[in-house]
Design an enzyme around this catalytic site. Structure first.
Site, PDB file in Angstrom:
ATOM      1  N   CYS A   1      16.552   6.280  -3.390  1.00  0.00           N
ATOM      2  CA  CYS A   1      15.515   7.273  -3.143  1.00  0.00           C
ATOM      3  C   CYS A   1      15.131   7.332  -1.668  1.00  0.00           C
ATOM      4  O   CYS A   1      15.010   8.403  -1.100  1.00  0.00           O
ATOM      5  CB  CYS A   1      14.288   6.974  -4.008  1.00  0.00           C
ATOM      6  SG  CYS A   1      14.613   7.314  -5.758  1.00  0.00           S
ATOM      7  N   HIS A   2      14.922   6.175  -1.047  1.00  0.00           N
ATOM      8  CA  HIS A   2      14.310   6.169   0.284  1.00  0.00           C
ATOM      9  C   HIS A   2      15.305   6.120   1.446  1.00  0.00           C
ATOM     10  O   HIS A   2      14.918   6.253   2.590  1.00  0.00           O
ATOM     11  CB  HIS A   2      13.309   5.017   0.395  1.00  0.00           C
ATOM     12  CG  HIS A   2      12.153   5.177  -0.549  1.00  0.00           C
ATOM     13  ND1 HIS A   2      11.286   6.244  -0.478  1.00  0.00           N
ATOM     14  CD2 HIS A   2      11.738   4.427  -1.605  1.00  0.00           C
ATOM     15  CE1 HIS A   2      10.364   6.137  -1.441  1.00  0.00           C
ATOM     16  NE2 HIS A   2      10.623   5.048  -2.139  1.00  0.00           N
TER      17      HIS A   2
ATOM     18  N   CYS B   1       6.844   1.755  -7.899  1.00  0.00           N
ATOM     19  CA  CYS B   1       8.196   2.306  -7.822  1.00  0.00           C
ATOM     20  C   CYS B   1       9.104   1.620  -8.837  1.00  0.00           C
ATOM     21  O   CYS B   1       9.947   2.248  -9.458  1.00  0.00           O
ATOM     22  CB  CYS B   1       8.754   2.196  -6.408  1.00  0.00           C
ATOM     23  SG  CYS B   1       8.063   3.450  -5.283  1.00  0.00           S
TER      24      CYS B   1
END
Lengths: 276, 152
Positions: free
Chosen positions: A195-196, A237
């Site tokens: 995701c990041h 998360c």
């Protein structure tokens, strides 16, 4: 290089101002990584990915709800607590905004007193001072007392670049954090990096993915209706990908905190930032 | 002997009940050359139910990552993480879709896309999801039926 310059310009602005984040917002977009092996081409604060009104709330200290905890912590700073009858100010002086300069950007790291040496983040260091020096009860993680004092320590460095050390003894934590960052967790089987790192800038349903930087923590989140730590965010998360999180304040997340801080090395501290 | 009969009766009751039509268990599914020829259940996939599974946040939540033009008006917030799926029904067979949904990592080891019909190989799965698949066998068949409708 242009980007680095704009950061320097922004920092110069900061130096002259008491509350400088508003200026900072216009002044910087990203910083260039200095480490050769850095996985990102440019390091971008989560601030850049939030909508205008969220940024505006962060930029205005009177609107920013995180500032309330700072005010409380400024009071607590001089209040004696514990069997030793001491306050923070007895060891660190009456002006934490002076004495705590250059502190918040360097954690987590090894700290020691006598033979009690451990890898600590700001929260754990605060509790170390409380139990060892003040002989007071430790504060609970992610509760207002602890959050407020952590905000205070970080806020004293607002606008200063994140500057953690990852060599020497810290190297093993760095390696552990790095490994975790790229490990898939949970039924959704994703790593932080999916995701990041691979997808920042993209929307995942309604969420605009950032680089998952921690320069704004502890952060005020509308969703939480309050301030929370980076460890609480890590937990969130992990829950979202249907994984069993690790425990806040413990080694795994200390390692992840060090590693994510390093990924954001050079980003100015925004604490208390505002996020959705 | 009595026990055996009781067991047999139980199994046939379950099968006859229809609530649990015969289905291939996650651990028995085999992906061969990027495809799974045999449907996971006896009941043909239903595109309408497939659309529900595709869009529901607590089910497939495919929209979290994929954009679909024809759903633009009715559903908000299409993700940008995956490929837009317009016209995808012409690109693959049902057997290929089945493989991609069951476990896309067989073909693309680094993909972010989850394996929707798999129970093993995960790390620290939260208690309530432990040993469970994200979608049921029937939901997979339904989503495939929906994907097949996405033709230009």
């Amino acid at each position: 290089m242009k980007k680095l310059l704009s950061l320097t310009a922004a920092l110069a602005l900061v130096a002259g101002a008491t509350f400088a984040v508003a200026e900072l917002a216009d002044g910087y977009v990203a910083v260039e990584p200095t480490a050769e092996d850095h996985p990102l081409d440019e390091i971008i604060s989560g601030y850049q990915f939030r909508i205008e009104s969220t940024r505006a709330t962060q930029d205005d200290d009177f609107e920013n709800p995180g500032m309330l905890l700072l005010d409380q912590a400024l009071d607590t700073w001089t209040e004696a607590d514990g069997a030793a009858g001491k306050a923070c100010s007895d060891c660190h002086g009456d002006d934490p905004m002076e004495s705590m300069k250059g502190v918040g950007t360097t954690y987590p790291k090894f700290t020691e007193e006598g033979d009690n040496r451990a890898f600590r983040n700001i929260e754990n260091q605060i509790n170390f001072c409380r139990t060892e020096r003040m002989e007071a009860k430790p504060w609970k993680y992610d509760k207002p007392d602890m959050l407020g004092m952590t905000v205070l320590v970080r806020h004293a460095d607002r606008g200063e670049p994140m500057n953690v050390a990852v060599d020497g003894d810290a190297a093993s934590y760095f390696e552990m954090g790095k490994e975790m960052y790229y490990t898939r967790y949970g039924q959704l089987d994703m790593a932080c990096s999916h995701c990041h790192e691979d997808n920042y800038g993209n929307y995942i349903r309604a969420d605009h993915l950032s680089q998952g930087q921690i320069n704004g923590f502890p952060t005020y989140r509308f969703k939480w209706q309050g301030v929370g730590s980076s460890h609480r965010r890590f937990k969130g998360c992990m829950k979202n990908i249907r994984a069993t999180p690790f425990n806040v304040g413990e080694d795994e997340y200390l390692a992840l905190e060090l590693y994510t801080a390093w990924r954001g090395q050079g980003l100015p501290v925004e604490t208390p930032s505002v996020r959705n | 002997m009595k026990l055996y009969i009781a067991y047999f009766a139980l199994v046939s009751a379950t099968l006859a009940g229809g609530a649990m039509a015969a289905e291939v268990a996650p651990e028995d599914v085999k992906i061969v050359d990027g495809a799974i020829e045999q449907p996971l259940t006896d009941t043909a996939g239903d595109p309408e139910r497939g659309l529900e599974t595709f869009t529901a946040r607590k089910a497939g939540n495919c929209l979290a990552c994929h954009y679909v033009e024809s759903l633009q008006e009715k559903y908000q917030f299409h993700g940008e993480v995956g490929t837009p799926l317009d016209g995808i029904g012409e690109a693959y067979t049902a057997a290929e879709f089945r493989a991609k949904l069951v476990n896309p990592k067989t073909e693309l080891p680094d993909t972010i896309m989850p394996a929707f019909y798999r129970t093993t190989g995960f790390n620290r799965t939260a208690g309530k999801f432990e040993g469970k698949t994200i979608l049921t066998a029937q939901q997979i068949e339904d989503v495939i039926a929906y994907l097949m409708t996405l033709k230009d």
